[in-house]
Design a protein around this motif. Structure first.
Motif, mmCIF file in Angstrom:
data_model
loop_
_atom_site.group_PDB
_atom_site.id
_atom_site.type_symbol
_atom_site.label_atom_id
_atom_site.label_comp_id
_atom_site.label_asym_id
_atom_site.label_seq_id
_atom_site.Cartn_x
_atom_site.Cartn_y
_atom_site.Cartn_z
ATOM 1 N N ILE A 190 27.820 48.698 36.966
ATOM 2 C CA ILE A 190 29.003 48.147 36.309
ATOM 3 C C ILE A 190 29.863 47.531 37.399
ATOM 4 O O ILE A 190 30.068 48.139 38.462
ATOM 5 N N CYS A 191 30.347 46.333 37.147
ATOM 6 C CA CYS A 191 31.063 45.564 38.168
ATOM 7 C C CYS A 191 32.477 45.236 37.692
ATOM 8 O O CYS A 191 32.740 44.140 37.172
ATOM 9 N N PRO A 192 33.416 46.175 37.856
ATOM 10 C CA PRO A 192 34.784 45.921 37.386
ATOM 11 C C PRO A 192 35.522 44.901 38.248
ATOM 12 O O PRO A 192 35.325 44.826 39.467
ATOM 13 N N GLY A 193 36.380 44.130 37.582
ATOM 14 C CA GLY A 193 37.358 43.310 38.292
ATOM 15 C C GLY A 193 38.618 44.129 38.499
ATOM 16 O O GLY A 193 38.562 45.332 38.765
ATOM 17 N N TRP A 194 39.782 43.481 38.358
ATOM 18 C CA TRP A 194 41.034 44.208 38.535
ATOM 19 C C TRP A 194 41.145 45.313 37.490
ATOM 20 O O TRP A 194 41.117 45.069 36.293
ATOM 21 N N THR A 195 41.242 46.524 37.968
ATOM 22 C CA THR A 195 41.338 47.702 37.113
ATOM 23 C C THR A 195 42.506 48.539 37.596
ATOM 24 O O THR A 195 42.763 48.632 38.799
ATOM 25 N N ASN A 196 43.212 49.128 36.671
ATOM 26 C CA ASN A 196 44.443 49.845 37.009
ATOM 27 C C ASN A 196 44.127 51.214 37.612
ATOM 28 O O ASN A 196 44.133 52.238 36.925
ATOM 29 N N THR A 197 43.811 51.219 38.910
ATOM 30 C CA THR A 197 43.489 52.455 39.623
ATOM 31 C C THR A 197 44.172 52.441 40.985
ATOM 32 O O THR A 197 44.705 51.422 41.436
ATOM 33 N N ALA A 257 23.689 44.067 36.357
ATOM 34 C CA ALA A 257 24.988 44.201 37.012
ATOM 35 C C ALA A 257 26.002 43.605 36.051
ATOM 36 O O ALA A 257 26.121 42.377 35.936
ATOM 37 N N ILE A 258 26.701 44.461 35.327
ATOM 38 C CA ILE A 258 27.520 44.041 34.189
ATOM 39 C C ILE A 258 28.975 43.901 34.620
ATOM 40 O O ILE A 258 29.630 44.891 34.961
ATOM 41 N N PRO A 259 29.507 42.674 34.603
ATOM 42 C CA PRO A 259 30.913 42.512 34.997
ATOM 43 C C PRO A 259 31.870 42.849 33.863
ATOM 44 O O PRO A 259 31.615 42.517 32.703
ATOM 45 N N ILE A 260 32.955 43.528 34.210
ATOM 46 C CA ILE A 260 34.099 43.707 33.308
ATOM 47 C C ILE A 260 35.281 43.140 34.078
ATOM 48 O O ILE A 260 36.021 43.865 34.743
ATOM 49 N N ASP A 261 35.426 41.816 34.001
ATOM 50 C CA ASP A 261 36.283 41.142 34.985
ATOM 51 C C ASP A 261 37.123 40.008 34.416
ATOM 52 O O ASP A 261 37.643 39.177 35.164
ATOM 53 N N GLY A 262 37.251 39.968 33.089
ATOM 54 C CA GLY A 262 38.095 38.941 32.487
ATOM 55 C C GLY A 262 37.696 37.521 32.821
ATOM 56 O O GLY A 262 38.523 36.606 32.784
ATOM 57 N N GLY A 263 36.427 37.302 33.133
ATOM 58 C CA GLY A 263 35.939 35.957 33.431
ATOM 59 C C GLY A 263 35.909 35.596 34.908
ATOM 60 O O GLY A 263 35.529 34.475 35.269
#
Length: 267
Positions: A190-197, A257-263
């Motif tokens: 899983i490939c997160p973009g900006w995440t609130n951490t 490799a799955i992005p969660i990155d708002g594009g």
């Protein structure tokens, strides 16, 4: 809904942030959780208690410095004695921003050890037992920086790119293991973009003066640079995807490799 009762999940770095959110999602589906991370006794007890309250039949803490292969070995043996990991989530990660020419060598070594080498060691220990059982899930938390680069993050980008490649190799080697009924053995990122951490806090702090201490304005500026949706992700969203990947329905989703990155990576 995914039923993970009688399954055990090891989630590294699960005392806060994305790791805790993933542990919560898996616990809610009935998984027993092996908790790991850097925390004091009070926080550890709080996290383990919380995970049982949200559905885990059991949650226990397992220590281990991921910079040290011997301690990783001890961690994996302890989890094996506990029943073994049906689900392995390599989430723990560290970051430091600096120009490549000024990046301390010891920082490079530490980031590569925690963000990449640790996943090699944990997968090497966990995958044979997953194969024996006919079901296994490895979910490696990479980043958009496993797909694209940014300045001042040489070790982080190198490690996350490496993690994506490592995961693809493991996925190919185990693609035919297990069977459809049990769910098979899959390995994904899983490939997160900006995440609130907490990991983004240093970058927020670096810009606060330029925005007169307005934290929301800093976050908006960071998002504007990279993430077209202009929205950060909540860790629970990463947890929801991780939970779905653990379903037997996801038996043919491996090596992704799955992005969660708002594009971000679509640009």
């Amino acid at each position: 809904m995914t039923d993970l009762s009688r399954k055990t999940a090891l989630v590294t770095g699960s005392v806060q942030g994305i790791g805790l959110a993933i542990a919560e999602a898996l616990a809610g589906a009935g998984a027993r959780i092996a908790v790991h991370g850097l925390a004091g006794d009070a926080q550890i007890n709080e996290v383990c208690t919380h995970l049982t309250q949200v559905g885990a039949p059991q949650a226990e803490f397992f220590p281990g410095d991921l910079r040290n292969p011997e301690e990783i070995g001890d961690l994996m043996r302890a989890v094996s004695y506990w029943g073994g990991a049906d689900i392995l989530v390599n989430n723990a990660g560290i970051q430091h921003t600096a120009p490549l020419t000024k990046m301390p060598a010891e920082t490079w070594d530490s980031i590569l050890a925690v963000n990449l080498s640790a996943a090699f060691h944990t997968m090497q220990a966990a995958l044979p037992e997953m194969v024996r059982r006919g079901y296994g899930r490895v979910i490696n938390i990479s980043s958009v920086h496993g797909l694209v680069a940014s300045k001042y993050k040489a070790p982080y980008v190198a490690a996350k790119h490496g993690l994506v490649g490592l995961s693809k190799v493991a996925a190919l080697e185990h693609a035919a293991k297990g069977d459809r009924a049990k769910g098979g053995v899959t390995v994904n990122c899983i490939c997160p973009g900006w995440t609130n951490t907490a990991i983004i806090e240093p970058q927020i702090a670096d810009r606060l003066d330029a925005f007169d201490g307005d934290r929301d304005a800093v976050i908006a500026d960071l998002l504007k640079e990279k993430q077209p949706s202009l929205r950060g992700s909540d860790p629970s969203e990463i947890g929801a995807l991780a939970l779905w990947l653990c379903s037997p329905m996801a038996h043919n989703l491996t090596g992704a490799a799955i992005p969660i990155d708002g594009g971000w990576t679509a640009q």
